[in-house]
Design an enzyme around this catalytic site. Structure first.
Site, PDB file in Angstrom:
ATOM      1  N   ALA A 118     -26.689  33.307  26.569  1.00 48.50           N
ATOM      2  CA  ALA A 118     -26.761  31.992  25.927  1.00 48.50           C
ATOM      3  C   ALA A 118     -25.901  32.017  24.672  1.00 48.50           C
ATOM      4  O   ALA A 118     -25.449  33.081  24.227  1.00 48.50           O
ATOM      5  CB  ALA A 118     -28.196  31.666  25.547  1.00 48.50           C
ATOM      6  N   LYS A 119     -25.658  30.881  24.117  1.00 50.70           N
ATOM      7  CA  LYS A 119     -25.019  30.789  22.804  1.00 50.70           C
ATOM      8  C   LYS A 119     -25.351  29.426  22.225  1.00 50.70           C
ATOM      9  O   LYS A 119     -25.593  28.477  22.966  1.00 50.70           O
ATOM     10  CB  LYS A 119     -23.492  30.933  22.928  1.00 50.70           C
ATOM     11  CG  LYS A 119     -22.828  31.436  21.683  1.00 50.70           C
ATOM     12  CD  LYS A 119     -23.003  32.937  21.534  1.00 50.70           C
ATOM     13  CE  LYS A 119     -22.380  33.469  20.270  1.00 50.70           C
ATOM     14  NZ  LYS A 119     -22.388  34.949  20.242  1.00 50.70           N
ATOM     15  N   GLY A 120     -25.337  29.345  20.891  1.00 48.49           N
ATOM     16  CA  GLY A 120     -25.581  28.067  20.233  1.00 48.49           C
ATOM     17  C   GLY A 120     -24.607  27.892  19.085  1.00 48.49           C
ATOM     18  O   GLY A 120     -23.977  28.865  18.637  1.00 48.49           O
TER      19      GLY A 120
END
Ligand code: NAD
Length: 430
Positions: A118-120
């Protein structure tokens, strides 16, 4: 996908550089060409599983309300909950977050920890906000993420522009909503609220473990006169320099954003670190000569460690690199065009998803400790880090040998194969 030039209507040539997501997809397809994977699974893993965009208000100290945009992308949850950092930068785009989420899937799979990717990110320059504004922005973004994150579904961590204080605010915001403390919701927290011993040193230490494995692979494991050049003296670069120095390697040049310092006889790294802390930079450290960041990359040395940012080794300087081995501590420091030049010149590249995986490995230890409410001492953390880094290195070099490919391709292949096998075993729902 590599950079191309196009003719514009007024006969000018314009350089088109692929964005990070186009690069990630192109790398993915190149790696799958070497693997016997079901076409349905290849198509499935090409796409992010979920993408979340949020526009949210933050009250500034002067009473005005500004709107900000944030993202969180889950690329894969096949191997476990998704894991990845949160970036605060004005350069954040949905495509960049998609690419970084996909690379997290491969990094976690490569080192065989039970996480997806994931990444944000939030489009903001954190340096332009007061501490109180940064806290309000973080808490609002965190509360918008609550439907997506939990210790069993998605566990954020720091990335560019965020730090352990930001993680503490996210942990507190989530805990206030839950009604009890949930330390396992983020990693990279301060130790006092459930952070792990050794997390700060983990990425830099892992880089040097990978470097030593590469020396062994090149038949140079017993050499005592290895010289090392490191670009970037932040968390990763300085910890890599300290560990290399402790182990007796000759660190001959280090740099930060303003420039570097070079001494062919070796720098006293603990002294350079103290100097950097006192003076805010390494460039004028008196035990060496100043050197520009551009010249530092092409110094004569055995090992070059880019530990600053992406896109530093390009087609324009790859022919001048004198190192025998490049260990990618930063994410994406080498462009695909430079890769080809370096491979042709026989320079070995230890790719980022392998070389800098120490950070996510110790993040995983932090999460395990939080879930068990039991903390490990630093020796235990470093022993387990060493074990996992060496295992991942061996698996990558075996893949490279078996398929006659370079280490970057081998790392991607090892990781993609692992996720694809898990997906085949789980099957498509329903
Ligand atoms: P940091 O902000 O602590 O340090 C970055 C260093 O690079 C600083 O010394 C800065 O002055 C220098 N720098 C910035 N721009 C530069 C430029 N144009 N030329 C030369 N030096 C420059 O960041 P960090 O946490 O050390 O991360 C460095 C790299 O490692 C990034 O690519 C990051 O994504 C990657 N990485 C970090 C971790 C981690 O655990 N911190 C884990 C995996 C990958």
């Amino acid at each position: 996908m590599v950079a191309t030039t196009i003719e514009t209507s007024n006969n000018h040539r314009q350089l088109i550089i692929p964005n990070a997501y186009q690069t990630a997809i192109a790398q993915y397809h190149r790696a799958t060409e070497h693997l016997a994977i079901d076409d349905n699974i290849i198509e499935f893993l090409r796409y992010p599983r979920r993408e979340f965009t949020v526009n949210f208000p933050v009250r500034r100290d002067n009473g005005k309300v500004d709107m900000f945009t944030g993202y969180r992308v889950h690329h894969s949850t096949v191997l476990g909950p998704s894991k990845g950092g949160i970036r605060y930068s004005t350069d954040v785009t949905l495509d960049e977050v998609r690419a970084l989420a996909m690379w997290m899937s491969w990094k976690c799979a490569l080192v065989n920890i039970p996480y997806g990717g994931a990444k944000g990110g939030v489009i903001v320059n954190p340096k332009e906000l007061s501490q109180a504004e940064l806290e309000r922005l973080t808490r609002r973004y965190a509360s918008e993420l609550i439907p997506l994150i939990s210790p069993h579904s998605d566990i954020p961590a720091p990335d560019m522009g965020t730090n352990e204080q930001v993680m503490a605010w996210i942990m507190d915001t989530y805990s206030m909503t839950a009604g009890y403390s949930v330390p396992a919701i983020v990693t990279g927290k301060p130790i006092i609220i459930g952070g792990s011993q050794g997390r700060t040193e983990a990425t830099g230490r892992g880089v040097i473990i990978a470097m030593m494995e590469s020396l062994k692979q090149r038949g140079q494991g017993n050499r005592t006169d290895i010289s090392v050049v490191i670009q970037g003296f932040g968390n990763v670069g300085s910890n890599a320099a300290v560990y290399a120095h402790e182990l007796g390697f000759r660190v001959i040049a280090v740099s930060d954003v303003n420039g570097g310092v070079y001494n062919p006889d070796g720098l006293d790294i603990p002294e350079v670190r103290d100097y950097c802390q006192e003076n805010g930079g390494v460039m004028h450290y008196p035990g060496g000569e100043p050197v520009s960041n551009a010249d530092l990359l092409t110094l004569p040395c055995d090992i070059l460690i880019p530990a600053a940012m992406e896109g530093q080794i390009t087609a324009s300087n790859a022919s001048d690199i004198q190192a025998d081995i490049i260990v990618e501590a930063a994410n994406g420091p080498t462009t695909p065009d430079a890769d080809d030049i370096l491979n042709d010149r026989g320079i070995m590249i230890v790719p980022d998803i392998l070389a800098n995986a120490g950070g996510v490995i110790v993040s995983y230890f932090e999460w395990v400790q939080d879930l068990q409410a039991f903390s490990w001492d630093k020796d235990e953390v470093f022993r387990q880090l060493q074990r996992i880094m060496v295992r991942a290195y061996d698996e990558t070099s075996n893949m490279a040998e078996k398929h006659h490919v370079d280490m970057r391709m081998a790392a991607q292949m090892t990781a993609i194969l692992r996720v694809a096998e898990a997906m085949k075993t789980r099957g498509f729902y329903p």
